[in-house]
Scaffold this motif. Structure first.
Motif, short mmCIF file in Angstrom:
data_model
loop_
_atom_site.label_atom_id
_atom_site.label_comp_id
_atom_site.label_asym_id
_atom_site.label_seq_id
_atom_site.Cartn_x
_atom_site.Cartn_y
_atom_site.Cartn_z
N LYS A 39 10.11 2.18 2.44
CA LYS A 39 9.61 3.47 3.10
C LYS A 39 9.15 4.40 1.99
N ASP A 40 7.87 5.11 2.48
CA ASP A 40 7.53 6.13 1.28
C ASP A 40 8.62 6.92 0.61
N MET A 67 4.30 -3.37 8.43
CA MET A 67 3.84 -2.00 8.87
C MET A 67 3.67 -0.94 7.76
N ASN A 68 4.80 -0.80 6.99
CA ASN A 68 5.03 0.22 5.86
C ASN A 68 4.05 -0.13 4.97
N VAL A 120 1.41 -1.94 5.40
CA VAL A 120 0.00 -1.88 5.76
C VAL A 120 -0.40 -0.25 5.87
N LYS A 121 0.50 0.57 6.10
CA LYS A 121 0.45 2.01 5.92
C LYS A 121 -0.06 2.58 4.64
N ARG A 122 0.70 1.97 3.60
CA ARG A 122 0.52 2.28 2.28
C ARG A 122 -0.69 1.86 1.79
N ILE A 155 -3.44 1.65 3.77
CA ILE A 155 -4.53 2.25 4.17
C ILE A 155 -4.63 3.66 3.56
N GLN A 156 -3.65 4.10 3.11
CA GLN A 156 -3.61 5.51 2.31
C GLN A 156 -4.27 5.36 1.19
N ILE A 186 -6.55 -1.49 9.49
CA ILE A 186 -5.82 -1.18 10.69
C ILE A 186 -4.92 -2.53 10.56
N SER A 187 -3.73 -2.23 11.46
CA SER A 187 -2.58 -3.47 11.59
C SER A 187 -3.09 -4.45 12.53
N PRO A 243 8.10 -1.33 11.73
CA PRO A 243 8.21 -1.61 10.55
C PRO A 243 9.78 -2.77 10.36
#
Length: 368
Positions: free
Chosen positions: A49-50, A294-295, A297-299, A301-302, A310-311, A318
């Motif tokens: 996690k972030d 997913m964690n 992928v989100k990072r 993207i950011q 996208i995922s 996650p």
């Protein structure tokens, strides 16, 4: 690490930590890091996690983090923000003067748990009866220390998703066949890329203790352990079809822990670092669907607002076990270290560690 042993080792942290705000927890962790200084080292896996990864001293995949931990001999306390098998590998590669901690002992890996040592030894006996002394065992680093030890003792080696093809080539120069633990998908995708036909691959089912193969056993070159990653197995052909329909120009990149049919239909497949580097090197304005945790992928993207990312599976969650590591557990773990308490230490028995290290060193020496 089995579910039972996880429950037996789990220490419930005081409610006080769960009631603190994120700001209070961040302050506690930051202050503890400052007080401990170079005595503390926090490696953080890509899937964390972030809220946790912000405090990592380095990020990366499991093997890289274990290696860096071993190289950092100044650090007395390695607080591994990942899962149990990763912390085991760190303990194997660090010195006796260093202690490896896992903030939450429930942070396991379902794939690693799909191959326990009793199952593996039973399988080995039966496979030797069928094929004789023609098999070399290989294990993905995403496995328990006991499995790495078994492989090391039997002249095999570990592999990563980055070097799997190289190590499988090496293995075929040693023996006629390989047993690939514990992820059938990485094993299948790797062997297929090297020209091994799907009809030359059998699957060992550890639940029924049987070899799943309809043909002539003499044709078998690869024996795949029937295990998988619970995250990557959930990317499907339907996900790819939906992306192709909605975004015809979008590139699809996936991890090789995905099913064979998903990898086959994707534009590219590779390790976590391969995926990260591919996105970093791509042109601004490019578009990507990523098939991995997913964690991460989100990072990604950011980190790349200039790209459409996208995922591959928009409904993907996650990694649940990876998400066990959170700020309350990290803050609690650091407090226990400062108090001189040995809570949540990961320690691999010497006899297991020695053979596991052999398996790791065969790979590392070969790669060097």
């Amino acid at each position: 690490m089995s579910i039972l042993s996880t429950l037996q080792e789990q220490i419930i942290i005081p409610d006080h930590y769960l009631q603190l705000s994120q700001e209070e927890l961040e302050t506690k962790v930051a202050e503890a890091k400052k007080r401990l200084g170079s005595r503390l080292f926090i490696p953080g896996h890509h899937y964390q996690k972030d809220e946790v990864i912000q405090f990592a001293d380095t990020t990366g995949d499991s093997l890289k983090l274990a290696q860096v931990s071993g190289e950092n001999t100044e650090a007395e306390f390695i607080v591994f923000c990942g899962v149990h098998f990763m912390a085991e590998t760190a303990d194997i590669l660090t010195t006796e003067k260093q202690k490896v901690f896992l903030p939450d002992m429930r942070a396991g890996c379902s794939m690693a748990d799909m191959a326990d040592i009793d199952q593996t030894e039973r399988a080995w006996t039966k496979l030797q009866e069928i094929f004789g002394d023609t098999i070399l065992p290989l294990t993905y680093v995403n496995s328990t220390a006991a499995i790495k030890s078994f492989v090391g003792e039997n002249k095999g080696t570990t592999v990563t998703s980055s070097n799997a093809e190289t190590m499988v080539k090496w293995a075929f120069n040693q023996k006629e066949r390989i047993l690939f633990l514990p992820d059938q998908h990485l094993g299948r995708n790797t062997a297929y890329n090297l020209g091994v036909g799907l009809d030359e691959m059998a699957v060992w089912n550890p639940i029924t203790d049987t070899l799943e193969y309809d043909g002539d056993y003499s044709k078998v070159k690869v024996i795949l352990w029937k295990g998988h990653c619970s995250v990557h197995e959930n990317f499907t052909v339907k996900n790819i079809q939906e992306v192709r329909k909605s975004y015809p120009d979008m590139s699809i990149i996936v991890h090789p822990e995905c099913r064979r049919e998903v990898v086959e239909l994707s534009d590219a497949a590779g390790s976590t670092n391969y995926i990260i580097n591919a996105i970093e090197k791509s042109e601004p304005g490019s578009s990507w669907a990523i098939g991995t945790e997913m964690n991460l992928v989100k990072r990604i993207i950011q980190s790349h607002p200039d790209k459409h990312i996208i995922s591959l599976n928009p409904h993907m969650c996650p990694c649940l076990t990876m998400n066990r590591i959170d700020l309350p557990h990290l803050a609690w773990c650091l407090d226990r270290i400062e108090a001189g308490e040995d809570a949540n230490i990961i320690k691999v028995e010497d006899n297991i560690a020695n053979n596991a290290k052999l398996a790791l060193e065969r790979m590392l020496t070969f790669n060097n």
